[in-house]
Design a protein around this motif. Structure first.
Motif, PDB file in Angstrom:
ATOM      1  N   UNK A 144       0.835  -1.259   0.015  1.00 19.41           N
ATOM      2  CA  UNK A 144       0.117  -0.030   0.138  1.00 19.41           C
ATOM      3  C   UNK A 144       0.839   1.325   0.044  1.00 19.41           C
ATOM      4  N   UNK A 145       1.933   1.361   0.743  1.00 21.44           N
ATOM      5  CA  UNK A 145       2.811   2.330   0.722  1.00 21.44           C
ATOM      6  C   UNK A 145       3.591   2.633  -0.525  1.00 21.44           C
ATOM      7  N   UNK A 146       3.919   1.508  -1.204  1.00 24.80           N
ATOM      8  CA  UNK A 146       4.614   1.681  -2.373  1.00 24.80           C
ATOM      9  C   UNK A 146       3.640   2.181  -3.425  1.00 24.80           C
ATOM     10  N   UNK A 147       2.846   1.457  -3.312  1.00 18.79           N
ATOM     11  CA  UNK A 147       1.520   1.541  -4.529  1.00 18.79           C
ATOM     12  C   UNK A 147       1.115   3.401  -4.282  1.00 18.79           C
ATOM     13  N   UNK A 148       1.041   3.734  -3.220  1.00 25.16           N
ATOM     14  CA  UNK A 148       0.788   5.277  -2.889  1.00 25.16           C
ATOM     15  C   UNK A 148       1.772   6.158  -3.105  1.00 25.16           C
ATOM     16  N   UNK A 149       3.124   5.839  -2.965  1.00 23.92           N
ATOM     17  CA  UNK A 149       4.369   6.645  -3.531  1.00 23.92           C
ATOM     18  C   UNK A 149       4.167   6.705  -4.929  1.00 23.92           C
ATOM     19  N   UNK A 150       3.968   5.467  -5.870  1.00 28.78           N
ATOM     20  CA  UNK A 150       3.862   5.640  -7.078  1.00 28.78           C
ATOM     21  C   UNK A 150       2.752   6.689  -7.642  1.00 28.78           C
ATOM     22  N   UNK A 151       1.534   6.488  -6.952  1.00 25.51           N
ATOM     23  CA  UNK A 151       0.499   7.365  -7.390  1.00 25.51           C
ATOM     24  C   UNK A 151       0.592   8.955  -6.929  1.00 25.51           C
TER      25      UNK A 151
END
Length: 335
Positions: free
Chosen positions: A155-162
């Motif tokens: 979730x954190x990694x996807x959030x950083x990407x977004x």
């Protein structure tokens, strides 16, 4: 069962935070381009001041102090929820892209929708909430696995990407906008406290008054979600429903704050960590303390920033980042 000594410690810390906030607020109301001496502050507050003193205090300084405190509280509330439901100490509405989603929505609303002066202030948090909600839905969707549930690290990694993708989208939006309106978006991106007026306070206050009690009521669910899904399921907690409700609260809190303060990160990261270090990880203990710490942190950053450089000062978002980035790197290396 929470020990009486720990509860007493929490109450003393809450009182200490309130005192610290009042002291910082007094400094914020006194310092500035047009100084207002401490011995004149109480008389002006009581209505015994000159026109200039009353204008500086009631039209410039006091609303900025209040909106900064409220926004910091909302960001800390959002960060506390996100860290508990994801079981990830690196979760923060600014880092995982929720603030960026709110920012894109605010920019689109400001640039391309007809603005009515009477409703503009109250529509901004709604527009920010819708943008943040869509972003959170995508992040949740990409981080969720039917077999394993929500993956906190993913979730954190996807959030950083977004967050990075939405920052690029913001640049595209700015490049096609009028020059006069680009200045507003630029201030928003820097985390400049631009909504420092009484109408913005009345627009933001109801969000906090509704969302904070809801979060305190859900403290037991947050404690269970912070353990593991097997334990939470074993005691009868409907995990996905509770998680979605809490994500909605976190998104609403963050969106309402950034709609008037701009893109400010790390308050939602630092405030819960400081609170947990002081009173432990139980949500009913640390969240009220984190909310007060968040309000004070943003107030202190804004007070220092606007007095360090003339004439416009340093935006609060930049001041917070100067502290938050090293702290985030420290947590990243530690975890």
């Amino acid at each position: 069962m929470i020990g009486s000594a720990l509860v007493r410690k929490q109450r003393l810390l809450l009182l200490g935070c309130l005192i610290l906030m009042v002291v910082t607020a007094v400094a914020g109301m006194s310092w500035g381009y047009s100084s207002l001496s401490l011995d004149r502050l109480i008389p002006v507050l009581l209505g015994d001041g000159s026109f200039k003193e009353e204008f500086v205090l009631f039209s410039v300084r006091l609303p900025r102090v209040v909106i900064t405190i409220l926004s910091g509280m909302c960001l800390a509330l959002s960060g506390s929820i996100l860290q508990s439901i994801t079981r990830n100490d690196l979760a923060d509405p600014g880092i995982i892209g929720i603030n960026s989603g709110a920012g894109v929505a605010v920019a689109v609303y400001f640039l391309y929708f007809p603005i009515d002066v009477g409703s503009f202030v109250y529509m901004l948090p709604v527009a920010a909430f819708l943008g943040a909600l869509v972003t959170a839905a995508f992040i949740y969707g990409f981080a969720f696995n039917r077999r394993r549930g929500l993956n906190p690290i993913r979730m954190v990694l996807v959030g950083v990407g977004f967050s990075l993708a939405l920052s690029g989208m913001m640049m595209v939006i700015i490049s096609s906008a009028e020059r006069s309106k680009v200045d507003f978006i630029a201030k928003w991106l820097a985390g400049n406290i631009w909504g420092a007026d009484w109408p913005f306070i009345w627009a933001l206050l109801p969000w906090l008054l509704v969302l904070a009690p809801l979060t305190f009521m859900k403290a037991g669910s947050l404690n269970l979600l912070g353990l593991n899904e097997e334990t939470a399921t074993g005691v009868g907690l409907r995990i996905e429903r509770e998680r979605l409700v809490l994500i909605l609260i976190a998104v609403a809190a963050a969106a309402s704050a950034v709609s008037v303060t701009g893109g400010i990160a790390f308050i939602g990261l630092m405030a819960p960590h400081i609170a947990k270090a002081l009173v432990g990880p139980r949500n009913q203990l640390f969240i009220p303390l984190a909310v007060l710490i968040g309000g004070w942190l943003l107030l202190a950053a804004d007070t220092l920033g606007r007095n360090l450089a003339d004439p416009d000062g340093i935006p609060a978002g930049i001041m917070v980042s100067l502290i938050g980035v090293p702290y985030y790197i420290y947590l990243l290396l530690k975890k």
